[in-house]
Design a protein around this motif. Structure first.
Motif, mmCIF file in Angstrom:
data_model
loop_
_atom_site.group_PDB
_atom_site.id
_atom_site.type_symbol
_atom_site.label_atom_id
_atom_site.label_comp_id
_atom_site.label_asym_id
_atom_site.label_seq_id
_atom_site.Cartn_x
_atom_site.Cartn_y
_atom_site.Cartn_z
ATOM 1 N N SER A 19 0.811 -1.216 0.000
ATOM 2 C CA SER A 19 0.000 0.000 0.000
ATOM 3 C C SER A 19 0.848 1.272 0.000
ATOM 4 O O SER A 19 0.324 2.368 -0.045
ATOM 5 N N GLY A 20 2.171 1.103 0.084
ATOM 6 C CA GLY A 20 3.045 2.259 -0.005
ATOM 7 C C GLY A 20 3.824 2.576 1.259
ATOM 8 O O GLY A 20 4.657 3.483 1.264
ATOM 9 N N ARG A 21 3.574 1.854 2.331
ATOM 10 C CA ARG A 21 4.335 2.090 3.565
ATOM 11 C C ARG A 21 5.736 1.536 3.396
ATOM 12 O O ARG A 21 5.948 0.538 2.720
ATOM 13 N N LYS A 22 6.692 2.181 4.019
ATOM 14 C CA LYS A 22 8.085 1.756 3.908
ATOM 15 C C LYS A 22 8.304 0.500 4.752
ATOM 16 O O LYS A 22 7.712 0.337 5.822
ATOM 17 N N VAL A 23 9.174 -0.368 4.248
ATOM 18 C CA VAL A 23 9.473 -1.621 4.932
ATOM 19 C C VAL A 23 9.995 -1.343 6.341
ATOM 20 O O VAL A 23 9.556 -1.967 7.317
ATOM 21 N N ALA A 24 10.912 -0.399 6.477
ATOM 22 C CA ALA A 24 11.486 -0.076 7.793
ATOM 23 C C ALA A 24 10.409 0.403 8.760
ATOM 24 O O ALA A 24 10.418 0.052 9.945
ATOM 25 N N GLU A 25 9.476 1.183 8.262
ATOM 26 C CA GLU A 25 8.382 1.705 9.098
ATOM 27 C C GLU A 25 7.486 0.566 9.588
ATOM 28 O O GLU A 25 7.154 0.495 10.779
ATOM 29 N N VAL A 26 7.100 -0.323 8.685
ATOM 30 C CA VAL A 26 6.240 -1.452 9.046
ATOM 31 C C VAL A 26 6.974 -2.379 10.019
ATOM 32 O O VAL A 26 6.394 -2.847 11.003
ATOM 33 N N ALA A 27 8.246 -2.617 9.767
ATOM 34 C CA ALA A 27 9.038 -3.487 10.630
ATOM 35 C C ALA A 27 9.106 -2.932 12.049
ATOM 36 O O ALA A 27 8.909 -3.661 13.020
ATOM 37 N N GLN A 28 9.371 -1.652 12.152
ATOM 38 C CA GLN A 28 9.466 -1.034 13.480
ATOM 39 C C GLN A 28 8.105 -1.025 14.175
ATOM 40 O O GLN A 28 8.011 -1.314 15.364
ATOM 41 N N LEU A 29 7.073 -0.724 13.438
ATOM 42 C CA LEU A 29 5.723 -0.680 13.986
ATOM 43 C C LEU A 29 5.301 -2.032 14.565
ATOM 44 O O LEU A 29 4.695 -2.105 15.638
ATOM 45 N N LEU A 30 5.656 -3.116 13.863
ATOM 46 C CA LEU A 30 5.227 -4.454 14.276
ATOM 47 C C LEU A 30 6.278 -5.221 15.065
ATOM 48 O O LEU A 30 6.016 -6.347 15.507
ATOM 49 N N GLY A 31 7.454 -4.639 15.222
ATOM 50 C CA GLY A 31 8.493 -5.282 16.017
ATOM 51 C C GLY A 31 9.113 -6.496 15.357
ATOM 52 O O GLY A 31 9.449 -7.475 16.031
ATOM 53 N N ILE A 32 9.237 -6.444 14.043
ATOM 54 C CA ILE A 32 9.889 -7.532 13.313
ATOM 55 C C ILE A 32 11.041 -6.961 12.505
ATOM 56 O O ILE A 32 11.139 -5.748 12.295
ATOM 57 N N SER A 33 11.892 -7.824 12.038
ATOM 58 C CA SER A 33 13.050 -7.400 11.266
ATOM 59 C C SER A 33 12.630 -6.966 9.864
ATOM 60 O O SER A 33 11.773 -7.596 9.240
ATOM 61 N N ASP A 34 13.251 -5.907 9.387
ATOM 62 C CA ASP A 34 12.955 -5.496 8.004
ATOM 63 C C ASP A 34 13.432 -6.563 7.019
ATOM 64 O O ASP A 34 12.818 -6.772 5.972
ATOM 65 N N GLN A 35 14.502 -7.266 7.370
ATOM 66 C CA GLN A 35 14.993 -8.346 6.508
ATOM 67 C C GLN A 35 13.939 -9.441 6.364
ATOM 68 O O GLN A 35 13.774 -10.019 5.299
ATOM 69 N N THR A 36 13.212 -9.701 7.442
ATOM 70 C CA THR A 36 12.135 -10.697 7.400
ATOM 71 C C THR A 36 11.088 -10.295 6.369
ATOM 72 O O THR A 36 10.624 -11.129 5.585
ATOM 73 N N ILE A 37 10.735 -9.036 6.363
ATOM 74 C CA ILE A 37 9.734 -8.551 5.404
ATOM 75 C C ILE A 37 10.252 -8.683 3.976
ATOM 76 O O ILE A 37 9.519 -9.093 3.080
ATOM 77 N N TYR A 38 11.533 -8.375 3.757
ATOM 78 C CA TYR A 38 12.106 -8.524 2.419
ATOM 79 C C TYR A 38 12.077 -9.987 1.964
ATOM 80 O O TYR A 38 11.777 -10.278 0.797
ATOM 81 N N VAL A 39 12.360 -10.900 2.887
ATOM 82 C CA VAL A 39 12.322 -12.328 2.551
ATOM 83 C C VAL A 39 10.895 -12.741 2.195
ATOM 84 O O VAL A 39 10.665 -13.455 1.217
ATOM 85 N N TRP A 40 9.918 -12.292 2.997
ATOM 86 C CA TRP A 40 8.519 -12.627 2.717
ATOM 87 C C TRP A 40 8.076 -12.065 1.372
ATOM 88 O O TRP A 40 7.364 -12.733 0.622
ATOM 89 N N ARG A 41 8.509 -10.839 1.083
ATOM 90 C CA ARG A 41 8.118 -10.211 -0.186
ATOM 91 C C ARG A 41 8.723 -10.961 -1.366
ATOM 92 O O ARG A 41 8.048 -11.218 -2.363
ATOM 93 N N ARG A 42 9.987 -11.349 -1.233
ATOM 94 C CA ARG A 42 10.635 -12.107 -2.303
ATOM 95 C C ARG A 42 9.928 -13.445 -2.517
ATOM 96 O O ARG A 42 9.662 -13.843 -3.653
ATOM 97 N N GLN A 43 9.598 -14.128 -1.412
ATOM 98 C CA GLN A 43 8.910 -15.410 -1.543
ATOM 99 C C GLN A 43 7.536 -15.228 -2.167
ATOM 100 O O GLN A 43 7.090 -16.055 -2.970
ATOM 101 N N HIS A 44 6.849 -14.148 -1.832
ATOM 102 C CA HIS A 44 5.549 -13.867 -2.437
ATOM 103 C C HIS A 44 5.689 -13.677 -3.954
ATOM 104 O O HIS A 44 4.870 -14.185 -4.721
ATOM 105 N N LEU A 45 6.722 -12.979 -4.357
ATOM 106 C CA LEU A 45 6.957 -12.777 -5.789
ATOM 107 C C LEU A 45 7.261 -14.102 -6.482
ATOM 108 O O LEU A 45 6.837 -14.330 -7.622
#
Length: 100
Positions: A19-45
């Motif tokens: 939706s346009g939110r930055k990975v670092a912002e979402v990671a900090q907001l939810l208390g997870i690693s930004d690297q985790t989000i990048y891995v999930w996004r890559r796997q989704h692709l």
């Protein structure tokens, strides 16, 4: 061992990033690693065919197959050891008497 997150949580995280939110912002907001989000996004692709690679279904099947192979190899090792131990047992001299 890495922490496991439910698929619904992962989907919501990826929706926030899409939706346009930055990975670092979402990671900090939810208390997870930004690297985790990048891995999930890559796997989704990969899962959606946008990138080449092994999809999630194939990965889980491979993991199950590897686990089963390990179990079978352990079972085989036990059987081999038992055969070695039983092979060392000597039968009585002369064996059994033939029946009349």
């Amino acid at each position: 061992m890495p922490r496991s997150y439910p698929p619904e949580f992962r989907r919501k995280v990826l929706d926030l990033v899409a939706s346009g939110r930055k990975v670092a912002e979402v990671a900090q907001l939810l208390g997870i690693s930004d690297q985790t989000i990048y891995v999930w996004r890559r796997q989704h692709l990969i899962d959606t065919g946008q990138l080449p690679g092994t999809n999630s279904t194939d990965q889980s099947e491979l993991a199950a197959a590897r686990k089963r192979i390990a179990e079978l190899e352990a079972e085989l090792a036990i059987h081999r050891r038992a055969a070695e131990l039983l092979g060392e047992v000597t039968s009585p001299k002369g064996g059994s008497k033939p029946s009349a």
